[in-house]
Design a protein around this motif. Sequence first.
Motif, PDB file in Angstrom:
ATOM      1  N   PRO A   8     -79.126  -3.659  58.751  1.00  0.00           N
ATOM      2  CA  PRO A   8     -77.964  -3.971  59.580  1.00  0.00           C
ATOM      3  C   PRO A   8     -76.803  -3.025  59.287  1.00  0.00           C
ATOM      4  N   ILE A   9     -76.001  -2.765  60.326  1.00  0.00           N
ATOM      5  CA  ILE A   9     -74.803  -1.949  60.172  1.00  0.00           C
ATOM      6  C   ILE A   9     -73.599  -2.772  60.596  1.00  0.00           C
ATOM      7  N   SER A  10     -72.436  -2.368  60.149  1.00  0.00           N
ATOM      8  CA  SER A  10     -71.220  -3.103  60.506  1.00  0.00           C
ATOM      9  C   SER A  10     -70.885  -2.886  61.979  1.00  0.00           C
ATOM     10  N   GLY A  11     -69.994  -3.733  62.485  1.00  0.00           N
ATOM     11  CA  GLY A  11     -69.544  -3.590  63.867  1.00  0.00           C
ATOM     12  C   GLY A  11     -68.879  -2.251  64.120  1.00  0.00           C
TER      13      GLY A  11
ATOM     14  N   SER B 249     -65.721   4.390  78.699  1.00  0.00           N
ATOM     15  CA  SER B 249     -65.808   5.188  77.484  1.00  0.00           C
ATOM     16  C   SER B 249     -65.083   4.464  76.359  1.00  0.00           C
ATOM     17  N   ILE B 250     -65.641   4.581  75.165  1.00  0.00           N
ATOM     18  CA  ILE B 250     -64.984   4.063  73.970  1.00  0.00           C
ATOM     19  C   ILE B 250     -64.210   5.236  73.386  1.00  0.00           C
ATOM     20  N   ASP B 251     -62.893   5.166  73.438  1.00  0.00           N
ATOM     21  CA  ASP B 251     -62.064   6.291  73.001  1.00  0.00           C
ATOM     22  C   ASP B 251     -61.622   6.193  71.555  1.00  0.00           C
ATOM     23  N   GLU B 252     -61.358   4.978  71.065  1.00  0.00           N
ATOM     24  CA  GLU B 252     -60.908   4.803  69.686  1.00  0.00           C
ATOM     25  C   GLU B 252     -61.529   3.541  69.114  1.00  0.00           C
ATOM     26  N   VAL B 253     -61.922   3.636  67.854  1.00  0.00           N
ATOM     27  CA  VAL B 253     -62.485   2.478  67.141  1.00  0.00           C
ATOM     28  C   VAL B 253     -61.914   2.468  65.737  1.00  0.00           C
ATOM     29  N   GLU B 254     -61.342   1.353  65.364  1.00  0.00           N
ATOM     30  CA  GLU B 254     -60.973   1.096  63.976  1.00  0.00           C
ATOM     31  C   GLU B 254     -61.158  -0.399  63.758  1.00  0.00           C
ATOM     32  N   ALA B 255     -61.200  -0.823  62.547  1.00  0.00           N
ATOM     33  CA  ALA B 255     -61.421  -2.235  62.260  1.00  0.00           C
ATOM     34  C   ALA B 255     -60.348  -3.089  62.933  1.00  0.00           C
ATOM     35  N   GLY B 256     -60.777  -3.942  63.838  1.00  0.00           N
ATOM     36  CA  GLY B 256     -59.865  -4.853  64.521  1.00  0.00           C
ATOM     37  C   GLY B 256     -59.205  -4.304  65.772  1.00  0.00           C
ATOM     38  N   ARG B 257     -59.520  -3.061  66.160  1.00  0.00           N
ATOM     39  CA  ARG B 257     -58.877  -2.476  67.338  1.00  0.00           C
ATOM     40  C   ARG B 257     -59.806  -1.479  68.025  1.00  0.00           C
ATOM     41  N   VAL B 258     -59.875  -1.588  69.359  1.00  0.00           N
ATOM     42  CA  VAL B 258     -60.704  -0.685  70.154  1.00  0.00           C
ATOM     43  C   VAL B 258     -59.938  -0.294  71.421  1.00  0.00           C
ATOM     44  N   ARG B 259     -60.062   0.972  71.793  1.00  0.00           N
ATOM     45  CA  ARG B 259     -59.487   1.474  73.049  1.00  0.00           C
ATOM     46  C   ARG B 259     -60.628   1.972  73.919  1.00  0.00           C
ATOM     47  N   MET B 260     -60.636   1.503  75.181  1.00  0.00           N
ATOM     48  CA  MET B 260     -61.653   1.907  76.149  1.00  0.00           C
ATOM     49  C   MET B 260     -60.969   2.390  77.424  1.00  0.00           C
ATOM     50  N   ARG B 261     -61.682   3.241  78.167  1.00  0.00           N
ATOM     51  CA  ARG B 261     -61.135   3.757  79.422  1.00  0.00           C
ATOM     52  C   ARG B 261     -62.188   3.734  80.514  1.00  0.00           C
ATOM     53  N   VAL B 262     -61.678   3.662  81.737  1.00  0.00           N
ATOM     54  CA  VAL B 262     -62.513   3.785  82.931  1.00  0.00           C
ATOM     55  C   VAL B 262     -61.663   4.412  84.030  1.00  0.00           C
ATOM     56  N   ARG B 263     -62.306   5.139  84.930  1.00  0.00           N
ATOM     57  CA  ARG B 263     -61.617   5.683  86.106  1.00  0.00           C
ATOM     58  C   ARG B 263     -62.035   4.867  87.320  1.00  0.00           C
ATOM     59  N   THR B 264     -61.044   4.524  88.132  1.00  0.00           N
ATOM     60  CA  THR B 264     -61.355   3.763  89.345  1.00  0.00           C
ATOM     61  C   THR B 264     -62.111   4.660  90.325  1.00  0.00           C
ATOM     62  N   ARG B 265     -62.860   4.019  91.201  1.00  0.00           N
ATOM     63  CA  ARG B 265     -63.605   4.746  92.236  1.00  0.00           C
ATOM     64  C   ARG B 265     -63.821   3.815  93.425  1.00  0.00           C
TER      65      ARG B 265
ATOM     66  N   LEU C 293     -65.995  -7.323  67.371  1.00  0.00           N
ATOM     67  CA  LEU C 293     -67.175  -6.764  66.721  1.00  0.00           C
ATOM     68  C   LEU C 293     -66.787  -5.802  65.602  1.00  0.00           C
ATOM     69  N   SER C 294     -65.743  -5.013  65.836  1.00  0.00           N
ATOM     70  CA  SER C 294     -65.317  -4.019  64.840  1.00  0.00           C
ATOM     71  C   SER C 294     -64.784  -4.650  63.560  1.00  0.00           C
ATOM     72  N   ALA C 295     -64.457  -5.927  63.611  1.00  0.00           N
ATOM     73  CA  ALA C 295     -63.923  -6.626  62.443  1.00  0.00           C
ATOM     74  C   ALA C 295     -64.987  -7.438  61.710  1.00  0.00           C
ATOM     75  N   LEU C 296     -66.222  -7.402  62.211  1.00  0.00           N
ATOM     76  CA  LEU C 296     -67.283  -8.209  61.623  1.00  0.00           C
ATOM     77  C   LEU C 296     -68.092  -7.412  60.601  1.00  0.00           C
ATOM     78  N   PRO C 297     -68.665  -8.118  59.611  1.00  0.00           N
ATOM     79  CA  PRO C 297     -69.481  -7.435  58.605  1.00  0.00           C
ATOM     80  C   PRO C 297     -70.844  -7.041  59.168  1.00  0.00           C
ATOM     81  N   ALA C 298     -71.572  -6.269  58.398  1.00  0.00           N
ATOM     82  CA  ALA C 298     -72.907  -5.822  58.781  1.00  0.00           C
ATOM     83  C   ALA C 298     -73.787  -7.004  59.158  1.00  0.00           C
ATOM     84  N   GLY C 299     -74.459  -6.876  60.281  1.00  0.00           N
ATOM     85  CA  GLY C 299     -75.392  -7.896  60.735  1.00  0.00           C
ATOM     86  C   GLY C 299     -74.796  -8.988  61.593  1.00  0.00           C
TER      87      GLY C 299
END
Length: 148
Positions: A9-12, A35-51, A79-85
Amino acid sequence: MDVATADDPISGVELLRALQARGPDGGVGGLLGLSIDEVEAGRVRMRVRTRPDFANPHGGLHGGITATLLDSAMACAVLSALPAGARSTTVDLAVTFLRPVPLDGTRLTADGEVVHVGRRIATAQGRVRDDADRLVATATTTCQVLAG
C-alpha cells in the motif's frame, strides 16, 4: 508505481502524485480532462477547461461539471491526508453556485482543503475560481474513511 496493492500500500499523497504524473487517462478525470496541478497533505488543486459538450439546456456550463470538479478536489484532499492503505468515499456534497460560466475554454481551478480527518469521517471544503480569479462556486463534503 501505478497501482497500490494490498501487499504494497501507498499513502494518499503518493497515489495522487502518481496520478498527477500519469495525467488524466481514465475515469472521470479522463472523461472531463481534469488535471491534478498541486498535491500536498490535506490540499489538492485541480483544473479543467470548459468546452461546448459541458453545456446545460440554457447554453452555459452544466452545474454537474462544477460539482464534479469540486467533489474530485475535495475527495482527493481527504485522500492526501490518509495513511498508506486507507481510502475514502464521498457521503455528502453541498455546492453553492455563485455565477454562470461560459463554454469558451475558460479554465476553472478548484482548491480542495481538509477541515477534519478522523478515524471514520473526514470533511473538506472547496472553491472554484475562473480565469479572472472570480469565485464561481463553493462546496463542503463529508467522506467516510475506509481502513486499509
